[in-house]
Every structure is written in structure tokens, then in C-alpha cells.
Design a protein around this motif. Structure first.
Motif, PDB file in Angstrom:
ATOM      1  N   VAL A 394       0.842  -1.191   0.000  1.00  0.00           N
ATOM      2  CA  VAL A 394       0.000   0.000   0.000  1.00  0.00           C
ATOM      3  C   VAL A 394       0.883   1.249   0.000  1.00  0.00           C
ATOM      4  O   VAL A 394       1.694   1.423   0.913  1.00  0.00           O
ATOM      5  CB  VAL A 394      -0.934   0.023   1.227  1.00  0.00           C
ATOM      6  CG1 VAL A 394      -1.865   1.225   1.165  1.00  0.00           C
ATOM      7  CG2 VAL A 394      -1.731  -1.286   1.318  1.00  0.00           C
ATOM      8  N   PRO A 395       0.764   2.113  -0.978  1.00  0.00           N
ATOM      9  CA  PRO A 395       1.597   3.325  -0.998  1.00  0.00           C
ATOM     10  C   PRO A 395       1.225   4.283   0.123  1.00  0.00           C
ATOM     11  O   PRO A 395       0.082   4.292   0.605  1.00  0.00           O
ATOM     12  CB  PRO A 395       1.308   3.930  -2.370  1.00  0.00           C
ATOM     13  CG  PRO A 395      -0.036   3.396  -2.751  1.00  0.00           C
ATOM     14  CD  PRO A 395      -0.127   2.023  -2.155  1.00  0.00           C
ATOM     15  N   ASP A 396       2.176   5.077   0.547  1.00  0.00           N
ATOM     16  CA  ASP A 396       1.926   6.078   1.584  1.00  0.00           C
ATOM     17  C   ASP A 396       0.796   7.008   1.150  1.00  0.00           C
ATOM     18  O   ASP A 396       0.731   7.443  -0.007  1.00  0.00           O
ATOM     19  CB  ASP A 396       3.190   6.897   1.853  1.00  0.00           C
ATOM     20  CG  ASP A 396       4.294   6.084   2.512  1.00  0.00           C
ATOM     21  OD1 ASP A 396       3.971   5.023   3.076  1.00  0.00           O
ATOM     22  OD2 ASP A 396       5.467   6.507   2.445  1.00  0.00           O
ATOM     23  N   GLY A 397      -0.081   7.282   2.092  1.00  0.00           N
ATOM     24  CA  GLY A 397      -1.172   8.212   1.832  1.00  0.00           C
ATOM     25  C   GLY A 397      -2.340   7.619   1.079  1.00  0.00           C
ATOM     26  O   GLY A 397      -3.285   8.343   0.723  1.00  0.00           O
ATOM     27  N   PHE A 398      -2.311   6.298   0.833  1.00  0.00           N
ATOM     28  CA  PHE A 398      -3.398   5.689   0.062  1.00  0.00           C
ATOM     29  C   PHE A 398      -4.710   5.715   0.827  1.00  0.00           C
ATOM     30  O   PHE A 398      -5.753   6.106   0.296  1.00  0.00           O
ATOM     31  CB  PHE A 398      -3.048   4.247  -0.311  1.00  0.00           C
ATOM     32  CG  PHE A 398      -4.121   3.552  -1.098  1.00  0.00           C
ATOM     33  CD1 PHE A 398      -4.165   3.685  -2.468  1.00  0.00           C
ATOM     34  CD2 PHE A 398      -5.085   2.771  -0.463  1.00  0.00           C
ATOM     35  CE1 PHE A 398      -5.164   3.052  -3.207  1.00  0.00           C
ATOM     36  CE2 PHE A 398      -6.094   2.156  -1.185  1.00  0.00           C
ATOM     37  CZ  PHE A 398      -6.131   2.294  -2.572  1.00  0.00           C
ATOM     38  N   HIS A 399      -4.676   5.293   2.094  1.00  0.00           N
ATOM     39  CA  HIS A 399      -5.909   5.208   2.875  1.00  0.00           C
ATOM     40  C   HIS A 399      -6.363   6.601   3.311  1.00  0.00           C
ATOM     41  O   HIS A 399      -5.556   7.435   3.732  1.00  0.00           O
ATOM     42  CB  HIS A 399      -5.699   4.337   4.108  1.00  0.00           C
ATOM     43  CG  HIS A 399      -5.388   2.900   3.800  1.00  0.00           C
ATOM     44  ND1 HIS A 399      -6.201   2.118   3.011  1.00  0.00           N
ATOM     45  CD2 HIS A 399      -4.341   2.110   4.175  1.00  0.00           C
ATOM     46  CE1 HIS A 399      -5.683   0.906   2.920  1.00  0.00           C
ATOM     47  NE2 HIS A 399      -4.560   0.873   3.609  1.00  0.00           N
ATOM     48  N   LEU A 400      -7.672   6.813   3.205  1.00  0.00           N
ATOM     49  CA  LEU A 400      -8.277   8.083   3.617  1.00  0.00           C
ATOM     50  C   LEU A 400      -9.230   7.833   4.764  1.00  0.00           C
ATOM     51  O   LEU A 400      -9.983   6.844   4.768  1.00  0.00           O
ATOM     52  CB  LEU A 400      -9.014   8.726   2.463  1.00  0.00           C
ATOM     53  CG  LEU A 400      -8.187   9.111   1.230  1.00  0.00           C
ATOM     54  CD1 LEU A 400      -9.105   9.672   0.144  1.00  0.00           C
ATOM     55  CD2 LEU A 400      -7.116  10.125   1.591  1.00  0.00           C
ATOM     56  N   THR A 401      -9.205   8.727   5.732  1.00  0.00           N
ATOM     57  CA  THR A 401     -10.173   8.668   6.838  1.00  0.00           C
ATOM     58  C   THR A 401     -11.001   9.942   6.793  1.00  0.00           C
ATOM     59  O   THR A 401     -10.538  11.011   7.183  1.00  0.00           O
ATOM     60  CB  THR A 401      -9.467   8.550   8.198  1.00  0.00           C
ATOM     61  OG1 THR A 401      -8.631   7.380   8.196  1.00  0.00           O
ATOM     62  CG2 THR A 401     -10.490   8.439   9.330  1.00  0.00           C
ATOM     63  N   LEU A 402     -12.218   9.814   6.257  1.00  0.00           N
ATOM     64  CA  LEU A 402     -13.108  10.953   6.184  1.00  0.00           C
ATOM     65  C   LEU A 402     -13.970  11.007   7.433  1.00  0.00           C
ATOM     66  O   LEU A 402     -14.441   9.994   7.916  1.00  0.00           O
ATOM     67  CB  LEU A 402     -14.012  10.832   4.954  1.00  0.00           C
ATOM     68  CG  LEU A 402     -13.344  10.568   3.602  1.00  0.00           C
ATOM     69  CD1 LEU A 402     -14.380  10.539   2.494  1.00  0.00           C
ATOM     70  CD2 LEU A 402     -12.263  11.590   3.319  1.00  0.00           C
ATOM     71  N   GLY A 403     -14.184  12.201   7.956  1.00  0.00           N
ATOM     72  CA  GLY A 403     -15.056  12.356   9.109  1.00  0.00           C
ATOM     73  C   GLY A 403     -14.483  11.786  10.374  1.00  0.00           C
ATOM     74  O   GLY A 403     -15.093  10.961  11.052  1.00  0.00           O
TER      75      GLY A 403
END
Length: 404
Positions: A394-403
């Protein structure tokens, strides 16, 4: 001299080896407005492109030995045992084939998986449940509460095994390349007006002629008791005149459905962690991490980027499935590794339906199954339940946490 006769290869071999080939066959078979309605996202189409592109950013981490001879894809979603972690996502009026949702439901049943049926479908919930006893019925928040209860009662009586709620529908038609024209109804005047655009699509026209029907743009599941089915635009008007739901309304819908049926309730369209937690508090049994395939609010991130934050937050409390951009079996595996119980597909099966009816939908499901199996083999897994984030790069910054 004998002339060389060249046979149409599709006539000899209707099977296709990828979803991309199914899409190309659908493009060639369907009238341009019909195909355009399938592929186009809202506004600039950013979200539909992001949904697919994000899977390419994830890599798989295979093993060189220790591969498993036997591999299984069985899983359980909202109380239903299925043979494949790929579920049919509910989509609206399916004018790509005369059998529409009935053909899709049969294909899903033949491959041992769940059929999602939209209340904007061109076939009734009774017809669909009759051929697939693992049908989930999807409702929008339209009409008053008495109307919604009547629709729940009808779905329950037909045998629907779960209710899917889609609340954030906006039917965005502002597309940079222009939106395909959708007629109010298909009558003689409409057929004459559209004739130049469909005259070259002989096979598509022949299918409907042989079935003795014209493309149906009504929504039979929205018909009141004893009344006639509204047109697509009649359904759209009902939505426009219905106030948007609150979280109390979400809780009410789930409570009413469960009191009526005792069956699960899934909320579709979640991408934010705070919404996921509020949905659990409202009593949902499942969540679909979805941006509605890019047909809703453009500019929302790819759902696969939002998945892990949602499964980390609520995946131990409810079943989480992923919807958006699935085109290959390896896409499915990536979603399962990030915590999804299964994925939902939309455009992929519609292209299969357009290309070859029920057999085309089965073909799409087989393509995805084959890709899943290949990935399991390479990753050294014997069961999809063994997949974890460690199977991915998984590349850095791939996962997003919205809210947050």
C-alpha cells in the motif's frame, strides 16, 4: 471460385475473457444513448475514473512456494451463505436486454450469490424473487412513510432477504460531455424519433422484437396497490418532492423493516467514519462503502481508499461490503484484504447482460471468480477469510479517513 465465408466470431464463441471485452461488446451492441447512460459519471466523471484507478495503486505480495491446492470463496453476508464474494448491486431501469433484472437474478442464482434489486427496476420484485431466493430489495427515500411501508411489505411478501437503503441519491445529470436523452416513455412517436439512433443496432432491436416487448422505462416496484407503474421521471418527481431523511429517519426505516420481516437492513453510500458510526447507532446490520459508481456527487474519493478506515471503525459490529470500480478478480481480493466481506458490482454485469443476456452475466461472474482464484493461489491462501492487509503493498497516503 468459391467465396470465403467469414463467420462472426461472437456468434461462434459468445464467451469473453474479461470485463473490458464485455464492455466493448456492449458498446457495439447498444444504441449510443443507452450505452452512454451506462458509462457516464456525473459532471467531469472524476469519481468514476478514481474508483477504477485506485486499484492499480495497490500491489499484491505473492509467495514463491507453499501454494494451496484447494481454495474456497464461500462467505456469509447479512445472514446469506454465498459461493462467491461478489454481489449484484441494484441498478435502475435495465433497458439493455428484454429480460433485464430477471436474467441478472437467474445468473446470480446460478453462481450462488445475492441479487440486489432496485425499486427503480424494470422488473417486479415478485418476478425477481421467484428466480433468486437471495434477493435484497433496495429503496430510495421517496414518498411518505405510509408509501415506504407499503413498499417494504410488498418486498417482504415477495421474499426479499434484506432491505438496502440508498438515501443520498441526487441523480446528477450535469455531465461535461452531455447527458444521454431519456424519453418519458417508449411509444410510437418516441420510437420514430429515436429510429435513426437505433437502426444500426439490429441485434439489440431483434432481441426486443423476438420477446414481443419494447424497452421498459417504467418502475413497477413503485406502483401503488391496484395502480399503474410510474415512469422514470414520475419516480424522479416523487424524489424531488420528498424531504431528505435525517438519522432518525434512517433508524425508523430499519426499525420498520425489521419489525415487519425480522431481516437485515443495509445502508448504501457510506464513505465517512462518522457516518459509519452513526449508522451503527441507528441500528443498521450492514454498510456499503459506496459513492454510487460516480453517478452521484462528483469529486468524492475512490471507495477502496475509504474502506479500511470504515472496516477498522465498525467492521466488528456490522457487515461491510464495497461498491465501486470492480473490474477484475484481483480488485475483489484487494477489497477483501482491507476488511470487506464482499463487493458489489454494477456496470460490469450490465455490460455482460448487454453482451449476452443471462449467460453474459454468468460470464462476468466467472471472470471475477477466476481472477479471485488466481490471486488466492499466488498469495498462498486457501480461503478468502485468510486475506489481510499484509497481502497488499500500500503506498503512503493511500488510505483516507473521512469524518474523523
Amino acid at each position: 471460385m468459391n467465396k470465403l465465408k467469414i463467420e462472426n466470431p461472437w456468434k461462434q464463441n459468445p464467451w469473453f475473457e474479461s470485463v473490458a471485452v464485455a464492455q466493448e461488446r456492449a458498446r457495439k451492441r447498444l444504441p449510443k444513448p443507452v450505452y452512454g447512460a451506462l458509462v457516464a459519471g456525473s459532471e467531469r466523471g472524476q469519481t468514476i475514473e478514481e474508483n477504477q484507478r485506485a486499484y492499480a495503486d495497490l500491489r499484491l505480495a505473492p509467495h514463491v512456494a507453499g501454494h494451496q491446492v484447494d481454495r474456497t470463496m464461500n462467505t456469509r453476508v447479512l445472514g446469506q451463505d454465498i459461493a462467491l464474494p461478489v454481489i449484484i448491486s441494484p441498478t435502475g431501469v435495465q433497458a439493455v436486454h428484454p429480460d433485464g433484472e430477471v436474467a441478472v437474478a437467474r445468473a446470480a442464482a446460478a453462481r450462488g450469490t445475492i441479487m440486489g434489486l432496485s425499486n427503480f427496476a424494470s422488473k417486479s420484485v415478485e418476478e425477481v424473487c421467484a428466480v433468486n431466493d437471495q434477493t435484497f430489495f433496495q429503496m430510495y427515500w421517496t414518498g411518505d412513510r405510509d408509501v415506504m411501508i407499503q413498499r417494504m411489505e410488498r418486498a417482504h411478501a415477495a421474499g426479499a432477504k434484506a432491505l438496502i437503503a440508498t438515501l443520498d441519491w441526487s441523480f446528477s445529470i450535469g455531465r461535461d460531455w452531455g447527458s444521454p436523452e431519456i424519453p418519458e416513455k417508449v411509444d410510437l412517436k418516441t420510437m420514430l424519433r429515436f429510429a435513426p439512433r437505433v437502426a444500426t443496432k439490429v441485434r439489440w432491436m431483434k432481441q426486443f422484437a423476438q420477446a414481443g416487448v419494447v424497452p421498459d422505462l417504467t418502475a413497477p416496484n413503485l406502483a401503488p396497490p391496484g395502480g399503474s407503474a410510474p415512469t422514470f421521471f414520475g419516480a424522479y418527481y416523487e424524489w424531488m418532492t420528498t424531504p431528505p431523511p435525517s438519522w432518525d429517519d434512517v433508524a425508523w426505516m430499519g426499525k420498520e423493516w425489521k419489525a415487519l420481516s425480522g431481516r437485515p437492513f443495509l445502508l448504501k453510500g457510506v464513505t465517512r467514519v462518522d457516518d459509519a458510526r452513526r449508522a451503527v447507532d441507528a441500528g443498521v446490520d450492514g454498510l456499503s462503502v459506496s459513492n454510487h459508481g460516480g453517478n452521484n456527487l462528483d469529486g468524492t474519493p475512490a471507495t477502496i481508499r475509504c474502506l479500511k478506515s470504515v472496516t477498522d471503525a465498525v467492521g466488528d459490529q456490522v457487515d461491510v461490503v464495497l461498491d465501486g470500480g470492480i473490474r477484475r478478480g484481483s480488485d475483489v481480493v484487494k477489497a477483501l484484504a482491507l476488511g470487506a466481506k464482499a463487493v458489489m458490482i454494477g456496470r460490469a454485469y450490465l455490460w455482460g447482460l448487454a453482451a449476452n443476456g443471462q449467460a453474459g452475466v454468468e460470464n462476468v461472474l466467472d471472470v471475477l471468480k477466476g481472477g479471485i482464484d488466481s490471486a488466492l493461489l499466488g498469495l498462498g491462501k486457501s480461503d478468502i477469510s485468510q486475506l489481510t492487509p499484509e497481502d497488499l503493498i500500500v503506498p503512503d497516503g493511500f488510505h483516507l479517513t473521512l469524518g474523523r
